[in-house]
Write a protein that holds these residues in place. Sequence first.
Motif, PDB file in Angstrom:
ATOM      1  N   ALA A 183       0.897  -1.209  -0.159  1.00  0.00           N
ATOM      2  CA  ALA A 183       0.127   0.055   0.054  1.00  0.00           C
ATOM      3  C   ALA A 183       0.715   1.395   0.134  1.00  0.00           C
ATOM      4  O   ALA A 183       1.987   1.113   0.295  1.00  0.00           O
ATOM      5  N   LEU A 184       0.178   2.340  -0.414  1.00  0.00           N
ATOM      6  CA  LEU A 184       0.872   3.655   0.082  1.00  0.00           C
ATOM      7  C   LEU A 184       0.642   4.105   1.563  1.00  0.00           C
ATOM      8  O   LEU A 184      -0.529   4.046   1.880  1.00  0.00           O
ATOM      9  N   TYR A 185       1.513   4.221   2.205  1.00  0.00           N
ATOM     10  CA  TYR A 185       1.494   4.666   3.497  1.00  0.00           C
ATOM     11  C   TYR A 185       1.706   6.086   3.866  1.00  0.00           C
ATOM     12  O   TYR A 185       2.587   6.549   3.171  1.00  0.00           O
ATOM     13  N   TYR A 186       0.667   6.615   4.580  1.00  0.00           N
ATOM     14  CA  TYR A 186       0.856   8.019   4.848  1.00  0.00           C
ATOM     15  C   TYR A 186       0.684   8.110   6.558  1.00  0.00           C
ATOM     16  O   TYR A 186       0.134   7.437   7.283  1.00  0.00           O
ATOM     17  N   CYS A 187       1.564   9.310   6.913  1.00  0.00           N
ATOM     18  CA  CYS A 187       1.435   9.488   8.372  1.00  0.00           C
ATOM     19  C   CYS A 187       0.408  10.754   8.286  1.00  0.00           C
ATOM     20  O   CYS A 187       0.216  11.581   7.435  1.00  0.00           O
ATOM     21  N   ALA A 188      -0.407  10.697   9.536  1.00  0.00           N
ATOM     22  CA  ALA A 188      -1.422  11.872   9.561  1.00  0.00           C
ATOM     23  C   ALA A 188      -1.773  12.429  10.781  1.00  0.00           C
ATOM     24  O   ALA A 188      -1.329  11.737  11.851  1.00  0.00           O
ATOM     25  N   ARG A 189      -2.559  13.415  10.686  1.00  0.00           N
ATOM     26  CA  ARG A 189      -2.695  14.121  12.045  1.00  0.00           C
ATOM     27  C   ARG A 189      -4.315  13.819  12.632  1.00  0.00           C
ATOM     28  O   ARG A 189      -4.724  14.062  13.542  1.00  0.00           O
ATOM     29  N   ASP A 190      -4.946  13.030  11.823  1.00  0.00           N
ATOM     30  CA  ASP A 190      -6.217  12.375  12.072  1.00  0.00           C
ATOM     31  C   ASP A 190      -6.469  11.110  11.619  1.00  0.00           C
ATOM     32  O   ASP A 190      -5.811  10.761  10.731  1.00  0.00           O
ATOM     33  N   SER A 191      -7.403  10.318  12.388  1.00  0.00           N
ATOM     34  CA  SER A 191      -7.349   9.032  12.101  1.00  0.00           C
ATOM     35  C   SER A 191      -7.886   8.665  10.708  1.00  0.00           C
ATOM     36  O   SER A 191      -7.869   7.614  10.139  1.00  0.00           O
ATOM     37  N   LYS A 192      -8.698   9.588  10.025  1.00  0.00           N
ATOM     38  CA  LYS A 192      -9.110   9.384   8.732  1.00  0.00           C
ATOM     39  C   LYS A 192      -8.412   9.756   7.633  1.00  0.00           C
ATOM     40  O   LYS A 192      -8.568   9.350   6.395  1.00  0.00           O
ATOM     41  N   GLY A 193      -7.061  10.138   7.990  1.00  0.00           N
ATOM     42  CA  GLY A 193      -6.170  10.408   7.070  1.00  0.00           C
ATOM     43  C   GLY A 193      -6.279  11.743   6.299  1.00  0.00           C
ATOM     44  O   GLY A 193      -5.879  11.892   5.067  1.00  0.00           O
ATOM     45  N   THR A 194      -7.270  12.441   6.698  1.00  0.00           N
ATOM     46  CA  THR A 194      -7.548  13.929   6.028  1.00  0.00           C
ATOM     47  C   THR A 194      -6.430  14.743   5.729  1.00  0.00           C
ATOM     48  O   THR A 194      -6.217  15.318   4.869  1.00  0.00           O
ATOM     49  N   LEU A 195      -5.705  14.850   7.009  1.00  0.00           N
ATOM     50  CA  LEU A 195      -4.528  15.776   7.084  1.00  0.00           C
ATOM     51  C   LEU A 195      -3.232  14.725   6.827  1.00  0.00           C
ATOM     52  O   LEU A 195      -3.107  14.425   8.131  1.00  0.00           O
ATOM     53  N   ARG A 196      -2.936  14.458   5.616  1.00  0.00           N
ATOM     54  CA  ARG A 196      -1.729  13.550   5.597  1.00  0.00           C
ATOM     55  C   ARG A 196      -0.763  13.831   4.635  1.00  0.00           C
ATOM     56  O   ARG A 196      -1.033  15.020   4.116  1.00  0.00           O
ATOM     57  N   GLY A 197       0.188  13.192   4.745  1.00  0.00           N
ATOM     58  CA  GLY A 197       1.610  13.684   3.910  1.00  0.00           C
ATOM     59  C   GLY A 197       1.189  13.102   2.403  1.00  0.00           C
ATOM     60  O   GLY A 197       0.146  12.717   1.982  1.00  0.00           O
ATOM     61  N   GLN A 198       2.538  13.026   1.743  1.00  0.00           N
ATOM     62  CA  GLN A 198       2.377  12.510   0.402  1.00  0.00           C
ATOM     63  C   GLN A 198       2.406  11.016   0.445  1.00  0.00           C
ATOM     64  O   GLN A 198       2.128  10.459  -0.843  1.00  0.00           O
TER      65      GLN A 198
END
Length: 115
Positions: free
Chosen positions: A92-107
């Motif tokens: 998968a493409l893995y993102y770190c995020a500031r919210d659990s839904k991944g709305t605020l995430r990196g590239q």
Amino acid sequence: QVRLMESGGGLVQPGGSLRLSCATSGFNFNHDWMFWVRQAPGKELEWVAGMSLGSTEKEYADSVEGRFSISRDYASNTLYLQMNNLTPEDTALYYCARDSKGTLRGQGTQVTVSS
């Protein structure tokens, strides 16, 4: 400006390990929960792991429980995801995020598990 920059992905054989990193800036890393989410080809974004401020709580999706470990370094404002015993289903493409839904995430950083 909020920045989340993931790294550490790659191609690994089944059973292998990877350690993902997420360098952050532009917000108070010490005062927020942080999360890892992922998106496999053709699938929706999936929450993987979360970690509370102060590192007192860690939560994992059932699919990665016991294999993945989330951690954070407050000195460098970096979030980590240690992934062990990887399977093709972890591709998968893995993102770190500031919210659990991944709305605020990196590239994101690509993880491919294949023999």
